[in-house]
Every structure is written in C-alpha cells, then in structure tokens.
Design an enzyme around this catalytic site. Structure first.
Site, PDB file in Angstrom:
ATOM      1  CB  CYS A   1     -25.047  -4.680  20.485  1.00 50.74           C
ATOM      2  SG  CYS A   1     -25.126  -6.378  21.021  1.00 50.74           S
TER       3      CYS A   1
ATOM      4  CG  HIS B   1     -22.547  -5.622  16.202  1.00 50.25           C
ATOM      5  ND1 HIS B   1     -21.701  -4.739  16.838  1.00 50.25           N
ATOM      6  CD2 HIS B   1     -23.049  -6.425  17.156  1.00 50.25           C
ATOM      7  CE1 HIS B   1     -21.681  -5.009  18.127  1.00 50.25           C
ATOM      8  NE2 HIS B   1     -22.485  -6.030  18.355  1.00 50.25           N
TER       9      HIS B   1
ATOM     10  CD  GLU C   1     -20.873  -2.424  14.101  1.00 54.17           C
ATOM     11  OE1 GLU C   1     -22.093  -2.271  13.901  1.00 54.17           O
ATOM     12  OE2 GLU C   1     -20.416  -2.959  15.137  1.00 54.17           O
TER      13      GLU C   1
HETATM   14  N1  GLN Z   1     -23.411  -8.797  25.725  1.00 55.86           N
HETATM   15  C1  GLN Z   1     -23.098  -7.396  25.708  1.00 55.86           C
HETATM   16  C2  GLN Z   1     -23.745  -6.677  26.881  1.00 55.86           C
HETATM   17  O1  GLN Z   1     -24.608  -7.203  27.485  1.00 55.86           O
HETATM   18  C3  GLN Z   1     -23.540  -6.756  24.418  1.00 55.86           C
HETATM   19  C4  GLN Z   1     -22.805  -7.398  23.257  1.00 55.86           C
HETATM   20  C5  GLN Z   1     -22.534  -6.475  22.138  1.00 55.86           C
HETATM   21  O2  GLN Z   1     -22.548  -5.250  22.284  1.00 55.86           O
HETATM   22  N2  GLN Z   1     -22.196  -7.042  21.026  1.00 55.86           N
HETATM   23  O3  GLN Z   1     -23.375  -5.578  27.192  1.00 55.86           O
END
Ligand code: GLN
Length: 187
Positions: free
Chosen positions: A77, A171, A173
């Site tokens: 992410c 994610h 995990e």
């Molecule tokens: N919205 C976050 C970002 O732009 C990422 C979200 C996440 O890591 N779950 O950094």
C-alpha cells in the site's frame, strides 16, 4: 534469514507474525545499522507522506536505495507508493522508483475507503484465490514493460513485481496471506 520491517510509521506487528510463520527472523528497522543486518525489507502500509519525510529525517532513504540493488523489498500500500514512480500529484512524496508503475493515492473514493475482495493471483506454476483487504488503497494506473502482473481486481493491477521487488495495493497481512512474503523473500 533476517528480514527487516521498516518501522518508521504504520503497523508492523502482523507482518512480524507472517515472517515468523515462514521461519524468517523479523527485525524492526529504524536505523541504518538495523538495515545492515537484514536480507530483505518490508515497507508496510501507513501514510506515504509521513513515511517519505521520515525516510529523510532518519537518513534511511539512500541506504534503502542501495540495499534494493542487492536485496528484495515488499511494499504494501503506502509501501508500494514509495516503490513506484514519482507522483505528479504529491510533490512532497519522494519515491524509490524501483517498480515502474504510476500510482494514484486514495483512489477508491470515500464509500470504498476500505473493502475486502477475492483476488486471483497468477503465478507461473499456480493460480490462487486470496482475500484482499484494501484500506484507503492506491490504484495502479500505468505499468511499465518490465513489470510483471501478479494479481488484478476489476481488470486493474493490484499486485506487481519488477525484478526482486513486489508491490501490493492491499494488505495481505490482515488476512494471514503469506504468499507474497514467501514470494519476495523465498522460503
Ligand atoms: N492512503 C495511504 C497513502 O496514500 C496508503 C494507505 C495504506 O497504506 N493502507 O499513503
């Protein structure tokens, strides 16, 4: 084998558990000396703006860039955002440019802030359906020619690999999916 968890911001506990399940030794990385002990690195989810700033204040940015020439990085992410190409929308986020993808942050809109969906992972030797939890997830809009598509959702890439590095918009995990840690770091 020791695998680092970048612990500047965001939750690393679940990644620790997955690494332990796979018989890796998780090491929290906050300083350069800790990075020198490990043979792979997880950049977890969190806020990519904050993480980018902390990479500079801790002096970890250049060591990680050098580390990546030799060892695998798994970006989740916000971690994927940091592994991808420079963002045109957010000048205050500096990325590593290790996976040739363009990424849009927080791209699923408000109602879909967070959702779980089945995703099919396509590997050379097998296909596997896994649950994928997306949290304020980014979207991959463009994929370079050297990038391998590992999984897609609604015809969009959600898991990609370039060379030894893997990036996910969701994610694993949170659903106890060990596959990507295993793919990134071997068993
Ligand atoms: N919205 C976050 C970002 O732009 C990422 C979200 C996440 O890591 N779950 O950094």
């Amino acid at each position: 084998m020791k695998i680092g968890l970048l612990a500047l911001q965001g939750n690393v506990e679940k990644h620790s558990q997955i690494l332990l399940q796979l018989n890796f030794e998780p090491i929290l990385v906050r300083y350069r000396e800790q990075l020198e002990q490990v043979s792979g690195l997880v950049i977890p989810g969190g806020e990519s703006t904050t993480m980018s700033k902390l990479l500079d204040t801790t002096g970890l940015r250049q060591p990680i860039q050098t580390f990546a020439q030799q060892y695998p990085i798994l970006g989740i992410c916000a971690g994927l955002i940091l592994l991808g190409n420079a963002l045109h929308s957010d000048a205050d986020i500096n990325t590593f440019g290790l996976i040739d993808v363009n990424v849009t942050r927080n791209a699923y809109g408000r109602q879909l802030d967070s959702f779980v969906n089945d995703v099919v992972v396509n590997l050379k030797d097998k296909q596997e359906t896994i649950p994928a939890t997306f949290i304020r997830a980014p979207r991959i809009s463009d994929i370079g020619p050297d990038v391998e598509l590992l999984a897609s959702y609604n015809h969009e890439a959600v898991a990609v690999r370039q060379g030894r590095h893997i990036g996910l918009t969701f994610h694993p995990e949170l659903d106890d999916v060990t596959l990507f840690h295993q793919l990134a770091f071997g068993t």
